[in-house]
Design an enzyme around this catalytic site. Structure first.
Site, PDB file in Angstrom:
ATOM      1  N   THR A 138      40.390  39.656  28.722  1.00 43.92           N
ATOM      2  CA  THR A 138      40.822  38.300  29.037  1.00 43.92           C
ATOM      3  C   THR A 138      41.643  37.703  27.910  1.00 43.92           C
ATOM      4  O   THR A 138      41.650  38.193  26.790  1.00 43.92           O
ATOM      5  CB  THR A 138      39.609  37.376  29.296  1.00 43.92           C
ATOM      6  OG1 THR A 138      38.797  37.334  28.120  1.00 43.92           O
ATOM      7  CG2 THR A 138      38.795  37.869  30.478  1.00 43.92           C
TER       8      THR A 138
ATOM      9  N   HIS B  80      27.514  39.683  30.798  1.00 45.53           N
ATOM     10  CA  HIS B  80      28.951  39.497  30.578  1.00 45.53           C
ATOM     11  C   HIS B  80      29.588  40.493  29.610  1.00 45.53           C
ATOM     12  O   HIS B  80      30.801  40.675  29.626  1.00 45.53           O
ATOM     13  CB  HIS B  80      29.207  38.072  30.072  1.00 45.53           C
ATOM     14  CG  HIS B  80      30.546  37.527  30.458  1.00 45.53           C
ATOM     15  ND1 HIS B  80      31.668  38.309  30.570  1.00 45.53           N
ATOM     16  CD2 HIS B  80      30.942  36.272  30.777  1.00 45.53           C
ATOM     17  CE1 HIS B  80      32.703  37.562  30.920  1.00 45.53           C
ATOM     18  NE2 HIS B  80      32.289  36.329  31.049  1.00 45.53           N
TER      19      HIS B  80
ATOM     20  N   TYR C 266      39.988  25.404  28.315  1.00 47.78           N
ATOM     21  CA  TYR C 266      39.999  26.871  28.371  1.00 47.78           C
ATOM     22  C   TYR C 266      40.137  27.292  29.823  1.00 47.78           C
ATOM     23  O   TYR C 266      39.352  26.887  30.675  1.00 47.78           O
ATOM     24  CB  TYR C 266      38.687  27.393  27.787  1.00 47.78           C
ATOM     25  CG  TYR C 266      38.533  28.908  27.724  1.00 47.78           C
ATOM     26  CD1 TYR C 266      38.542  29.560  26.503  1.00 47.78           C
ATOM     27  CD2 TYR C 266      38.340  29.671  28.865  1.00 47.78           C
ATOM     28  CE1 TYR C 266      38.369  30.941  26.427  1.00 47.78           C
ATOM     29  CE2 TYR C 266      38.178  31.040  28.804  1.00 47.78           C
ATOM     30  CZ  TYR C 266      38.185  31.668  27.585  1.00 47.78           C
ATOM     31  OH  TYR C 266      38.022  33.038  27.511  1.00 47.78           O
TER      32      TYR C 266
END
Length: 783
Positions: A604, A475, A591
């Site tokens: 993001t 990630h 979230y």
């Protein structure tokens, strides 16, 4: 070993008669061809950099400007207002140049400066146009005059922009005002706190806003002036690279194959097409031939695409780095690292200067599958080091993989284009157990056996025994939309362009003279094997604790939601709020990931989906339909507004996170920031975008539909929910939680999601009976 011998270009032996030198012409030829490919890439990158540098103009426009200036000069007019003559005066005196030639040279120099000035002006205009975001907040069909003028961005878009053409024109991410961020934060926690808790938090926020916050904000604005993006580098370092826990499950995510179709049941054949398609994507990426992804007509930042291939996360004891292997260097990006039955192989993907065909790759993969050699001591479960805690892996890497054959083999894995696992299991939707098989498929992609993936690679492709595929992505280097774009291209290319013959094999011919895949060698001491076992134990405990439920929702989809004039994403988010409340009897901090790629190097932002409006709707869901619809639309409108704020740089959480980082650098404590950053996200959600719509024909081939992807739970007592909206009538959900928490159950929550969606459909469909929500006794009991 024969394959090891082929990897050596030359050998020499010192004898009494002198030096006996043996050259491998095949290996030297590969070195030469790799050098040719490398220089071709360099020249291509140089050309693309020039084209990108002059965008939105084209290189040919320079010639047009030169011709126009020379033409006006020959009509005895001076378009430069004397500048050409000034340039001519300062030209070096040369006897070989006549006065007329000097005039032409001066005119060309002036034309070039004029051309560069026009490009600079156009880029400034384009940057200003791309900085305008008010269009996102205007109602459909009711555009302001400013927005209509703003649509001139199409004029500056060029005919065929390259992948990175817009990078220099994208605006920088703005730093929101402290008061706006604090105000929005307090609004977001109002429905989650008691009156006394909210008053205490409001007091902390007020003290922060009037005191320390202004000092921290000053440093943040200074960084925003200097850096391309004031968030992304700190986000990558402190959220990902400084995490000391396992990245498997906690950070990495996965993407699935087609839901209903397996193009071929032959493992080697599926690998042949999949790996070939991935290398085709890399070729397009290197040539910048991939069309820039856009939001309506606004291009998104493509910076993350640079790290898709040849990228590895390098472990460290305190922090880590995302090691990027230069894709233009010699010999270090033309192969893949492959794992099968405890052995590691290097597979060269080029031969005689060309990319191997899918049939040739299938042939090479089959060679690996047929290789009977056993793994060496410690080799089989070596990948567990990347699945466990990061500090032991960093220490083991430094101690046992810093020299000799271990270093060479580890370098081979870390410098490979990407990692491939040839899995002996069969996965996918099985007819005898469709629900359970999808759950097992998700867990396999997320963590596998905890040692048969290399979790540090940018992504690992998994090819199963029955032909199913999938990938696991690290990630830190990029977010899911970038990987999803790649994976959609691969799935479409595999099935619709490359295809298979009647027997299920890849199309094309085989070159039987290809060198064998090279087996990697290891010398792993007992102490290192013990560390591998310890890391595996940690990883197994984490993997066994993950509870996954994947299910396709086919009752309705995007088409039906849009008929209600509602946002599909907002509709699903409200369903998730209703499902969570029914499951837990309370609300929680929620979230939802939103992108900020409208800005340079954007990644993001968080949309806090649990709002006062959503809570009001959920609490009133058993009331009269008209009242319920009004509250639901208000909740959806609020969610859309928050989503747009997040996309346009006015979110809450990244700003607060950066303020917290500045406070740590300054060595000051903020009770407000400390509490904000410690709040748990018990419901973490993300929509997987479906981007390459033009590559799929879901009308004529509705079975070729992706299952999307998912991730592990963020909180120990919470849920992770990923969903993908496919076509007009399908939504796929991936729900995760932990077995160790008695209050969470992925299957139970999945059932609540399904029920919430159906209840919301009944709320808006006039042909549904009123008791579907209001009169359902079970609904009242749950509420």
């Amino acid at each position: 070993m024969a394959e090891a011998h082929q990897a050596v270009a030359f050998q020499f032996t010192i004898t009494p008669e002198g030096i006996d030198l043996q050259l491998s012409h095949q290996a030297l030829r590969q070195v030469y061809l790799s050098g040719v490919r490398s220089w071709k890439k360099r020249l291509s990158r140089l050309k693309n950099n020039f084209i990108t540098g002059v965008y939105p103009a084209s290189p040919s426009s320079w010639l047009f400007v030169v011709i126009a200036i020379l033409a006006t000069m020959y009509t005895r007019s001076d378009p430069s207002m004397g500048l050409i003559a000034k340039i001519q005066e300062h030209l070096p005196v040369s006897q070989s140049l006549s006065p007329q030639c000097q005039t032409v040279v001066s005119a060309v120099l002036f034309s070039t400066l004029l051309w560069l000035s026009l490009i600079f002006t156009m880029r400034l205009c384009l940057k200003q146009l791309l900085s305008y975001h008010r269009w996102m907040f205007e109602q459909h069909g009711k555009l302001s005059n400013t927005t209509k003028i703003w649509a001139l961005v199409r004029i500056f878009s060029g005919r065929k922009p390259l992948l990175y053409s817009y990078q220099g024109s994208l605006p920088n991410l703005p730093v929101p005002a402290i008061k706006d961020t604090v105000k929005r934060y307090l609004e977001s926690v109002l429905p989650l706190m008691s009156a006394s808790e909210f008053e205490r938090m409001k007091s902390l926020a007020r003290d922060f806003e009037s005191g320390l916050g202004n000092r921290l904000q000053w440093y943040l604005k200074l960084k925003a002036l200097w850096a391309a993006n004031y968030v992304s580098d700190w986000w990558e370092e402190y959220i990902y690279l400084r995490s000391r826990g396992p990245i498997m499950v906690n950070s990495n995510y996965y993407g699935m194959d087609f839901l209903y179709v397996t193009p071929t049941p032959i493992q080697a054949a599926r690998a042949g097409n999949t790996l070939h398609a991935l290398l085709l994507y890399r070729r397009k990426l290197n040539r910048e031939e991939i069309k820039p992804v856009s939001c309506t007509i606004i291009p998104l930042c493509a910076a993350q695409c640079e790290r898709i291939f040849n990228t590895t996360r390098i472990p460290g004891e305190e922090t880590e780095i995302t090691g990027i292997n230069n894709s233009l260097s010699l010999l270090n990006s033309d192969y893949l690292a492959i794992y099968h039955r405890g052995r590691y192989f290097r597979l060269w993907m080029y031969n005689a200067g060309r990319l191997l065909s899918p049939r040739e790759i299938e042939y090479q993969i089959q060679r690996i599958l047929d290789d009977p050699s056993p793994p060496s001591a410690g080799e089989e479960k070596l990948g567990a080091l990347t699945a466990g805690d990061r500090v032991p892996w960093a220490q083991a890497r430094k101690q046992f993989f810093n020299s000799g054959i271990n270093k060479r083999s580890l370098d081979c894995i870390e410098k490979a284009a990407f990692f491939v696992t040839l899995d002996d299991d069969e996965q996918g939707m099985m007819g005898n157990d469709p629900d359970g098989s999808l759950d097992r498929y998700a867990k396999s992609l997320l963590h596998g056996k905890c040692y048969d993936r290399w979790f540090d690679k940018s992504f690992s492709v998994v090819i199963y025994k029955n032909g199913k595929t999938g990938l696991n992505a690290e990630h830190s280097w990029a977010d899911a939309p970038v990987v999803a774009h790649l994976w959609e291209y691969v799935l479409a290319t595999d099935s619709f362009q490359l295809g298979y013959n009647e027997e299920g094999h890849c199309k094309g011919d085989i070159n039987p003279n290809l060198p064998k895949p090279q087996r990697l060698s290891w010398d792993i001491p007992q102490e290192c094997q013990e560390q591998i076992s310890e890391s595996l134990e940690v990883a197994k405990a984490l993997a066994d604790d993950v509870d996954f439920h994947v299910f396709p929702f086919r009752d309705f989809g995007k088409w039906q939601i849009k008929k209600f004039r509602l946002s599909p994403d907002a509709f699903i988010q409200m369903a998730l709020q209703l499902a969570y409340y029914r499951d837990k009897g309370m609300f929680c901090l929620t979230y939802e990931a939103s992108m900020t790629r409208l800005f340079r190097e954007g990644r993001t932002e968080t949309v806090r989906s649990c709002t006062s409006e959503s809570c009001a709707f959920v609490k009133a869901v058993s009331s009269h339909k008209d009242h319920c619809r009004r509250l639901f639309r208000q909740a959806c409108d609020k969610h859309q507004h928050l989503y747009r704020l997040a996309m346009t740089g006015a979110g809450i959480d990244r700003h607060l996170f950066c303020l917290y980082v500045v406070s740590k650098y300054l060595g000051v404590e903020s009770p407000f920031l400390k509490e904000v950053l410690s709040e748990p996200w018990r419901l973490s959600t993300s929509q997987t975008p479906f981007q390459n719509v033009e590559l799929f024909d879901l009308v004529n081939h509705p079975e070729y539909i992706s299952c999307g992807g998912g991730f592990g739970p963020v909180a120990d007592d919470g849920y992770g929910v990923a969903y993908i909206i496919l076509g007009e009538n399908m939504i796929n959900f991936h729900v995760s939680c932990k077995h160790s928490c008695a209050q969470t159950d992925s299957h139970k929550f999945g059932a609540q999601i399904r029920r919430a969606l159906l209840d919301l459909l009944a709320l808006f469909c006039p042909d549904q009976n009123e008791p579907t929500i209001a009169g359902n006794p079970q609904t009242k009991k749950d509420l």
